[in-house]
Enzyme design. Structure first.
Site, PDB file in Angstrom:
ATOM      1  NE  ARG A  25      31.992 -26.479  30.877  1.00  0.00           N
ATOM      2  CZ  ARG A  25      33.133 -27.597  30.989  1.00  0.00           C
ATOM      3  NH1 ARG A  25      33.121 -28.566  29.950  1.00  0.00           N
ATOM      4  NH2 ARG A  25      33.811 -27.532  32.156  1.00  0.00           N
ATOM      5  CD  GLU A  30      37.036 -35.897  42.190  1.00  0.00           C
ATOM      6  OE1 GLU A  30      37.369 -36.261  43.622  1.00  0.00           O
ATOM      7  OE2 GLU A  30      37.763 -35.855  41.626  1.00  0.00           O
ATOM      8  CD  GLN A  47      20.955 -52.637  46.572  1.00  0.00           C
ATOM      9  OE1 GLN A  47      21.371 -53.636  46.674  1.00  0.00           O
ATOM     10  NE2 GLN A  47      19.886 -52.203  46.692  1.00  0.00           N
ATOM     11  CG  ASP A  48      25.263 -46.654  43.446  1.00  0.00           C
ATOM     12  OD1 ASP A  48      26.249 -46.294  42.532  1.00  0.00           O
ATOM     13  OD2 ASP A  48      25.831 -46.418  44.993  1.00  0.00           O
ATOM     14  CG  ASN A  49      19.170 -48.690  46.701  1.00  0.00           C
ATOM     15  OD1 ASN A  49      19.471 -49.386  45.719  1.00  0.00           O
ATOM     16  ND2 ASN A  49      19.189 -48.644  47.972  1.00  0.00           N
ATOM     17  NE  ARG A  59      10.118 -42.694  47.046  1.00  0.00           N
ATOM     18  CZ  ARG A  59       9.677 -43.713  46.139  1.00  0.00           C
ATOM     19  NH1 ARG A  59       9.992 -44.938  46.519  1.00  0.00           N
ATOM     20  NH2 ARG A  59       9.270 -43.353  44.930  1.00  0.00           N
ATOM     21  CG  HIS A  62      11.614 -48.005  54.760  1.00  0.00           C
ATOM     22  ND1 HIS A  62      11.305 -47.786  53.463  1.00  0.00           N
ATOM     23  CD2 HIS A  62      10.319 -48.193  55.171  1.00  0.00           C
ATOM     24  CE1 HIS A  62      10.068 -47.609  53.121  1.00  0.00           C
ATOM     25  NE2 HIS A  62       9.730 -47.707  54.213  1.00  0.00           N
ATOM     26  CE  LYS A  72      18.961 -47.601  53.980  1.00  0.00           C
ATOM     27  NZ  LYS A  72      17.540 -47.715  54.753  1.00  0.00           N
ATOM     28  CG  HIS A 119      16.952 -42.810  55.149  1.00  0.00           C
ATOM     29  ND1 HIS A 119      16.771 -43.074  53.981  1.00  0.00           N
ATOM     30  CD2 HIS A 119      17.352 -41.578  55.453  1.00  0.00           C
ATOM     31  CE1 HIS A 119      16.967 -41.875  53.163  1.00  0.00           C
ATOM     32  NE2 HIS A 119      17.049 -41.056  53.961  1.00  0.00           N
ATOM     33  CE1 TYR A 132      17.409 -44.006  48.137  1.00  0.00           C
ATOM     34  CE2 TYR A 132      18.361 -45.627  49.463  1.00  0.00           C
ATOM     35  CZ  TYR A 132      17.327 -45.192  48.629  1.00  0.00           C
ATOM     36  OH  TYR A 132      15.986 -45.980  48.558  1.00  0.00           O
ATOM     37  CE  LYS A 167       7.894 -50.974  52.869  1.00  0.00           C
ATOM     38  NZ  LYS A 167       9.186 -51.119  52.291  1.00  0.00           N
ATOM     39  CG  ASP A 168       6.439 -46.962  54.129  1.00  0.00           C
ATOM     40  OD1 ASP A 168       7.145 -46.236  53.358  1.00  0.00           O
ATOM     41  OD2 ASP A 168       6.989 -48.065  54.746  1.00  0.00           O
TER      42      ASP A 168
END
Ligand SMILES: Cc1cn([C@H]2C[C@H](O)[C@@H](COP(=O)(O)OP(=O)(O)O[C@H]3O[C@H](C)C(=O)[C@H](O)[C@H]3O)O2)c(=O)[nH]c1=O
Length: 181
Positions: A25, A30, A47-49, A59, A62, A72, A119, A132, A167-168
């Protein structure tokens, strides 16, 4: 399922690999177990992003300053990223140095970027998705950026002219920053 935690050239940055259950399949993994990660010395996450980007989007770089510095745990869900951690700890022998790994969707590898590191990621394919976990809540007041192409850090990004947010693009150089770690 087991995990392996492999220190990279900057040993606090870890490449984490895990077992995969594959059958006709597809696959099942995990991707996180608190007990295994706490045993390996990683913190709890709050927190999950999740971000999706087109190809050749950069990106970063930061980080969040203390007391909201965040570790992270980065995983590529789809596509391919060149993922970078930069050591911002003033007293570290690897201050200003970086480690980089390529992560692809389904390769079942993750990068642990500890607090005290910046990162950044550069996507190498269209519709690349990165998820992350972070060990501190997002805090705009503590959110900082470093210039992605700072010659003093010298990251050999695989794409010369990526799409970077305003911004970056305006981020300071490391020499102009005081991350405070
Ligand atoms: C990071 C973050 C952002 N936001 C809001 C702020 C902006 O309105 C919007 C996009 O934020 P930003 O442009 O900072 O997103 P990225 O450029 O993907 O930044 C992230 O990507 C690099 C690779 C990282 O390591 C950080 O996790 C994070 O800074 O989401 C939130 O609401 N919560 C959050 O946790």
């Amino acid at each position: 399922m087991d995990f392996t935690f492999t220190p990279l050239a900057i040993p606090e940055v870890l490449l984490i690999e895990h077992q995969v259950a594959r059958d006709e399949r597809g696959f099942f993994v995990e991707s996180y177990r608190e007990d295994a990660f706490l045993r390996a010395g990683l913190p709890r996450f709050v927190q999950d992003n999740h971000s999706r980007s087109g190809a050749h989007v950069l990106r970063g770089l930061h980080y969040q300053t203390a007391p909201m510095a965040a570790g992270k745990l980065v995983r590529c869900l789809a596509g391919r990223v060149y993922d970078v951690a930069v050591d911002l700890r003033r007293r570290s022998p690897s201050y200003g140095r970086f480690v980089a790994v390529e992560l692809t969707g389904g390769d079942c590898r993750m990068l642990w970027v500890p607090p005290g590191f910046a990162h950044g990621l550069l996507t190498l394919e269209p519709d690349t998705e990165v998820a992350y976990k972070v060990s501190a809540y997002y805090s705009p007041a503590h959110d900082r950026a470093l210039r992605w192409n700072d010659p003093a850090i010298g990251i050999p990004w695989p794409v010369a002219d990526p799409l970077v947010s305003a911004k970056d693009r305006a981020a300071p150089l490391l020499a102009e920053s005081d991350p405070g770690f």
